[in-house]
Design a protein around this motif. Structure first.
Motif: not given
Length: 214
Positions: A102-111
């Motif tokens: 989940a955290e990786w997905a959030a980071f890749t969307e808005a790094p």
């Protein structure tokens, strides 16, 4: 207006596996040392007034040949350190995605806005690094300064100063070559009327040191 030459450090021992190296202090490979030597050769004709590096050893070691060829003092500034990637330090993208989906997905969307657990946001990195450039502008108002730092921080700064959304840095600027040179004039008195107008003039982006203009 100050001319800045922004250079990423040389290749590190984590480079081949694409392991995240933020504030982790990892060494250069033999190839990385060669890239640093090329940056030092470029510096001979660059008429630099100062050389400033992140305090991490990979940045200082990459700046060392330029110090040797120019005779300038190596200065370090902790505000130029790489973004802290928290729990992702030392991990590959696949490993991060497996452990923190989940955290990786959030980071890749808005790094720039969604830091990885225990890490620093890109926007926080921008906020600490721009004052370092501003201090150099005041010290060298018409000078030429080599800054040896890190890929993520440089890309974030570039987006911010060019009037672009830093959350798009991974898509817009997917790669920054080791010891390549990005040349900007900052601050630039732009005539643009755009809402997010640029604060720099770009003279060269991600140019290998052997071909970078001086």
């Amino acid at each position: 207006m100050t001319t800045f030459f922004l250079a990423r450090h040389g290749e590190t021992v984590w480079h081949a596996d694409h392991r995240y190296a933020g504030n982790s202090d990892v060494g250069l490979t033999r190839r990385g040392l060669g890239q640093a030597a090329a940056l030092g050769a470029w510096a001979v004709g660059a008429e630099l007034d100062a050389i400033v590096a992140s305090p991490l050893s990979r940045a200082q070691r990459s700046a060392a040949p330029a110090v040797e060829t120019t005779g300038l003092e190596l200065r370090t500034d902790p505000r130029l350190v790489e973004i802290d990637f928290g729990v992702a330090e030392g991990l590959t993208p696949d490993e991060i995605g497996e452990r923190y989906p989940a955290e990786w997905a959030a980071f890749t969307e808005a790094p720039a806005s969604a830091p990885l657990p225990g890490g620093e946001s890109g926007r926080a990195g921008i906020a600490r690094a721009i004052p370092a450039l501003d201090d150099l502008v005041r010290e060298f108002p018409d000078g030429r300064v080599l800054v040896v730092a890190h890929a993520t921080l440089i890309r974030l700064l570039f987006c911010e100063l060019a009037g672009m959304d830093p959350d798009g840095y991974r898509d817009l600027l997917p790669v920054l070559g080791n010891c390549n040179v990005t040349t900007i004039v900052y601050p630039w008195a732009t005539e643009s009327r755009a809402e997010h107008h640029p604060r720099i003039r770009l003279l060269g982006f991600d140019v290998p040191a052997v071909r970078a203009a001086v």
